[in-house]
Each structure stands twice: as structure tokens, then as C-alpha cells.
Design a protein around this motif. Structure first.
Motif, PDB file in Angstrom:
ATOM      1  N   ASN A 282      41.534  86.731 -14.261  1.00 47.93           N
ATOM      2  CA  ASN A 282      42.754  86.555 -15.042  1.00 47.93           C
ATOM      3  C   ASN A 282      42.785  85.231 -15.796  1.00 47.93           C
ATOM      4  N   ARG A 283      43.470  85.261 -16.912  1.00 50.48           N
ATOM      5  CA  ARG A 283      43.931  84.034 -17.525  1.00 50.48           C
ATOM      6  C   ARG A 283      45.418  83.905 -17.180  1.00 50.48           C
ATOM      7  N   TYR A 284      45.949  82.686 -17.248  1.00 49.18           N
ATOM      8  CA  TYR A 284      47.341  82.455 -16.878  1.00 49.18           C
ATOM      9  C   TYR A 284      48.115  81.947 -18.089  1.00 49.18           C
ATOM     10  N   VAL A 289      59.403  74.637 -20.487  1.00 51.96           N
ATOM     11  CA  VAL A 289      60.401  74.094 -21.388  1.00 51.96           C
ATOM     12  C   VAL A 289      61.317  73.216 -20.554  1.00 51.96           C
ATOM     13  N   GLY A 290      61.397  71.936 -20.908  1.00 57.45           N
ATOM     14  CA  GLY A 290      62.170  71.012 -20.093  1.00 57.45           C
ATOM     15  C   GLY A 290      61.644  70.996 -18.672  1.00 57.45           C
ATOM     16  N   ARG A 291      62.520  71.269 -17.716  1.00 51.62           N
ATOM     17  CA  ARG A 291      62.134  71.271 -16.302  1.00 51.62           C
ATOM     18  C   ARG A 291      61.654  72.644 -15.835  1.00 51.62           C
ATOM     19  N   PHE A 292      61.760  73.638 -16.694  1.00 57.82           N
ATOM     20  CA  PHE A 292      61.404  75.016 -16.344  1.00 57.82           C
ATOM     21  C   PHE A 292      59.910  75.228 -16.512  1.00 57.82           C
ATOM     22  N   LEU A 293      59.293  75.938 -15.537  1.00 59.24           N
ATOM     23  CA  LEU A 293      57.855  76.192 -15.582  1.00 59.24           C
ATOM     24  C   LEU A 293      57.569  77.572 -15.029  1.00 59.24           C
ATOM     25  N   LEU A 356      50.709  79.470  -8.000  1.00 61.10           N
ATOM     26  CA  LEU A 356      51.344  80.731  -7.627  1.00 61.10           C
ATOM     27  C   LEU A 356      52.811  80.563  -7.273  1.00 61.10           C
ATOM     28  N   ARG A 357      53.239  79.355  -6.940  1.00 67.17           N
ATOM     29  CA  ARG A 357      54.672  79.105  -6.696  1.00 67.17           C
ATOM     30  C   ARG A 357      55.508  79.423  -7.930  1.00 67.17           C
ATOM     31  N   TYR A 358      54.886  79.338  -9.109  1.00 71.21           N
ATOM     32  CA  TYR A 358      55.618  79.519 -10.367  1.00 71.21           C
ATOM     33  C   TYR A 358      55.272  80.838 -11.048  1.00 71.21           C
ATOM     34  N   VAL A 359      54.734  81.769 -10.284  1.00 73.84           N
ATOM     35  CA  VAL A 359      54.482  83.120 -10.788  1.00 73.84           C
ATOM     36  C   VAL A 359      55.639  84.003 -10.337  1.00 73.84           C
ATOM     37  N   PRO A 360      56.314  84.726 -11.256  1.00 74.93           N
ATOM     38  CA  PRO A 360      57.426  85.597 -10.851  1.00 74.93           C
ATOM     39  C   PRO A 360      56.971  86.658  -9.873  1.00 74.93           C
ATOM     40  N   PRO A 368      66.378  81.870  -9.967  1.00 74.13           N
ATOM     41  CA  PRO A 368      67.220  80.872 -10.626  1.00 74.13           C
ATOM     42  C   PRO A 368      67.223  79.530  -9.928  1.00 74.13           C
ATOM     43  N   ASP A 369      66.757  79.458  -8.684  1.00 67.91           N
ATOM     44  CA  ASP A 369      66.786  78.199  -7.958  1.00 67.91           C
ATOM     45  C   ASP A 369      65.490  77.422  -8.083  1.00 67.91           C
TER      46      ASP A 369
END
Length: 371
Positions: A282-284, A289-293, A356-360, A368-369
Motif C-alpha cells: 500500500n501507499r498511504y 490540516v492544522g492539528r488534524f491528521l 495506524l493510530r490515524y487510519v479511520p 471526533p476525539d
């Protein structure tokens, strides 16, 4: 072809700050992007919707009342479902919030939605430079709004002397530390701050019938609200854009260390990352944006050589320093081996845990948290 998620941007600011003027400017200077607009008006007569009407093919007015009070997350999902149908071929959705809306609630609605075709695109807070002190006195909650903004547009700077602008910028730096602030007159920001032509898959823009927006461009839509060319004032002067490309695999731990310490003023990061042996299949897709990742794994296209391609946008950033930091993320040593008992040649999967912490999750819903 990569399945591109559509950014949903919240455009906020108190009454009279210039949100609709800024939105109309974006619609007139789309750079080939197709914009969907959700207009939220406070009051029975939807003046803002009338102002925008006719300039974009998918304009949805949510009617009387504040958006965060008039709809819940499931209702907003319904509008986003309509606007993100593949047949609409939308590139970006902008929610122009009422001047009395609560931006934090709007952001939570987007993050809590279950539409796998969208991704949070940031909170843009528009501030009236000439009336900032008076606005803070009438609406002290503006301090809270600025604290969660991903980008601040300091509008109407043509009405303020330079010493006052310096004072305002210092105040914004205290209220929203690290958040880039771009100066503007008549809402003229460079659309490249929000649009993503640099990483859009090739061939996505098909031949189609000219839209009303296209005709505006051909009919002299480069004029601003006061009739002067929007090239006056050099829209690009308020920010910098940095492009990073590498064929070397990226070390996941080094990249996460870079992302966790993003410098002040770095507003957006968009592109694709290759982690080599840690995930050769896979590629990721990386979206910050801002604090969102967020990271979104997807198979490598058959005709594409593995590698990394990132675009970074910010205000007051050091481009050379960022490129050096990214180059230091390249994997120069063999991947870390797995623990005892693992098959020969296996790598330590724990190196990917930070990514992986930031993969939906499987449903595609955003938490949202999470930052």
C-alpha cells in the motif's frame, strides 16, 4: 485510480467579517476545481444564499437558524451524501456558517459523520481587522473560535494602518498560537490554500459542458468586488508552498516524529507516502490540516513506481528546513527486524503503530476525539 476523499471546509466568522465575499472570490477563481457550497443563513430572508446563487452548480441552503442547532450529524450527513455522489464530481465542499454559529460543533459534526467519501478540510476563521476589538467586546467567544481555527484570514487589512496590523497579528498569535494568519482585502486569499491540484490524479478532469463559473472566468471574473484586478496585492505573498518527492522508502517512526512536531504556521500537508518493506502493498494518502491528521492506505496503482509525494502549505515557514527534515525521514538503514520467533526477513510491525493510530476504522468514520 485513487479514490479521492473530498475535503469539507468550515468557513466561519462573525457577522460582517467578509465570509460571503471570500466565498464568492473562491468561486470565481476555482483553478478548475468543482466546489459544492452549503450556505447556512441566520434569518428568514437568505441574503447570503441569494448572493452565491448561480455561481456554483450545487448550492444547498439549510434555511433559518444556526447550522449547529438546526441539524444534527445525521442530517448533515444527508447533505454531504448528496454532494459527494460520484456523478457530481465535486472536489471540495465549503460550509459557510452563520455568523452566529458555533464552529466547534460544526467541526465535530463533520468528524462524527460516517461518509467515507469526505475528510475534514479545516476551520477557516475570517476576522474583520478594522472591527476586531469591537467584535471581541460584543462577542468574547471569538477567542474560543480562534483557538480552534486551522487558518485565520485577517480580512479588510486595507482599512488598517501598519502599526495596528502588527498589534492585531500579535494578538492573534496569543489567541491562536502556531496557527497561520493570512492578510486579505475584499476576501482575496489565494485559492491554492484550499484546493489540491498538485496531487489530483491525472485524467480526472474530463471534457464537459462549460459551467456558469467557467463563463465568469472568460467574462472577466478576475475582477474583485471593487472592480480591480485580483492580481493586485499578490495573493500568493501570504503563504509558502513546499513540494517533497522521494523514491526512497520513508521510516514510519521518523515521519511521525516530524508530524508530531510540525512547526508553527504549517497549515496543510497533502500527498502520498511509501513505507517500503513496512507495507509494500500500500501507499498511504496523508491529509493534515492544522492539528488534524489522517492516513488512508490504498493499493499502489499498477503503473506507478513506489515513492513519496507531499505538498506542504503554510505561512512564515522555512521551506529549506522542512525539506531537510523530510529527507531525514527517508529509510537509509534496513528495516527493523521482527522479534524472536518471527519468520526470516520479517520486519517489526510495531514501527507502523504511530501511523495506524490515524487510519479511520473499517466504516470510514472519523473519531471526533482524535487530533
Amino acid at each position: 485510480m485513487s479514490r479521492q476523499r473530498i475535503p469539507v471546509v468550515v468557513l466561519a466568522g462573525f457577522l460582517g467579517s467578509g465570509k460571503t465575499t471570500l466565498l464568492n472570490h473562491l468561486l470565481r477563481h476555482r483553478a478548475g476545481n468543482r466546489i459544492a457550497v452549503v450556505v447556512n443563513d441566520f434569518g428568514a430572508i437568505e441574503i447570503d444564499a441569494m448572493t452565491v446563487a448561480g455561481q456554483v452548480g450545487s448550492t444547498v441552503s439549510l434555511g433559518d437558524g444556526c447550522l449547529c442547532c438546526a441539524v444534527d450529524a445525521s442530517e448533515l450527513d444527508g447533505y454531504l451524501e448528496l454532494l459527494t455522489k460520484p456523478s457530481a464530481r465535486i472536489d471540495i465542499i465549503v460550509i459557510e456558517a452563520s455568523g452566529l454559529a458555533e464552529p466547534q460543533e460544526l467541526v465535530r459534526m463533520i468528524l462524527a459523520g460516517d461518509n467515507p467519501r469526505t475528510v475534514y478540510g479545516g476551520l477557516v476563521e475570517v476576522v474583520d481587522a478594522a472591527e476586531f476589538d469591537a467584535t471581541r467586546e460584543r462577542h468574547p467567544e471569538i477567542d474560543r473560535h480562534l483557538a480552534i481555527a486551522d487558518l485565520v484570514v485577517l480580512n479588510k487589512t486595507d482599512r488598517v494602518a501598519e502599526p495596528e496590523l502588527r498589534r492585531l497579528r500579535a494578538t492573534l498569535g496569543e489567541l491562536s498560537p502556531g496557527t497561520p494568519a493570512v492578510s486579505a482585502s475584499y476576501g482575496r486569499i489565494d485559492p491554492a490554500l484550499l484546493f489540491d491540484p498538485a496531487v489530483r490524479p491525472a485524467g480526472e478532469e474530463k471534457v464537459r459542458q462549460l459551467s456558469f463559473e467557467d463563463l465568469l472566468d472568460d467574462a472577466g471574473a478576475h475582477d474583485g468586488d471593487d472592480g480591480h484586478s485580483s492580481h493586485d496585492g499578490h495573493l500568493h505573498a501570504g503563504y509558502e508552498s513546499v513540494s517533497f518527492t522521494s523514491r526512497a522508502p520513508v521510516d514510519p517512526r521518523r515521519l511521525m516524529a516530524f508530524l508530531d512536531s510540525r512547526p508553527d504556521g504549517l497549515y496543510r500537508i497533502k500527498g502520498f507516502v511509501g513505507f517500503g518493506a513496512y507495507d509494500a502493498a500500500n501507499r498511504y494518502a496523508l491529509h493534515a490540516v492544522g492539528r488534524f491528521l489522517r492516513f488512508h492506505p490504498e493499493p499502489w496503482p499498477r503503473d506507478e513506481e513506489p515513492g513519496t509525494q507531499l505538498v506542504l502549505i503554510g505561512s512564515g515557514i522555512d521551506g529549506d528546513a522542512l525539506l531537510k527534515e523530510l529527507a531525514a525521514c527517508e529509510q537509509t538503514d534496513p528495516p527493523e527486524p521482527a522479534g524472536p520467533g518471527a519468520r526470516p526477513g520479517a520486519v517489526d510491525d510495531r514501527a507502523m503503530w504511530g501511523v495506524l493510530r490515524y487510519v479511520p476504522g473499517p466504516s470510514g468514520a472519523e473519531d471526533p476525539d482524535r487530533p
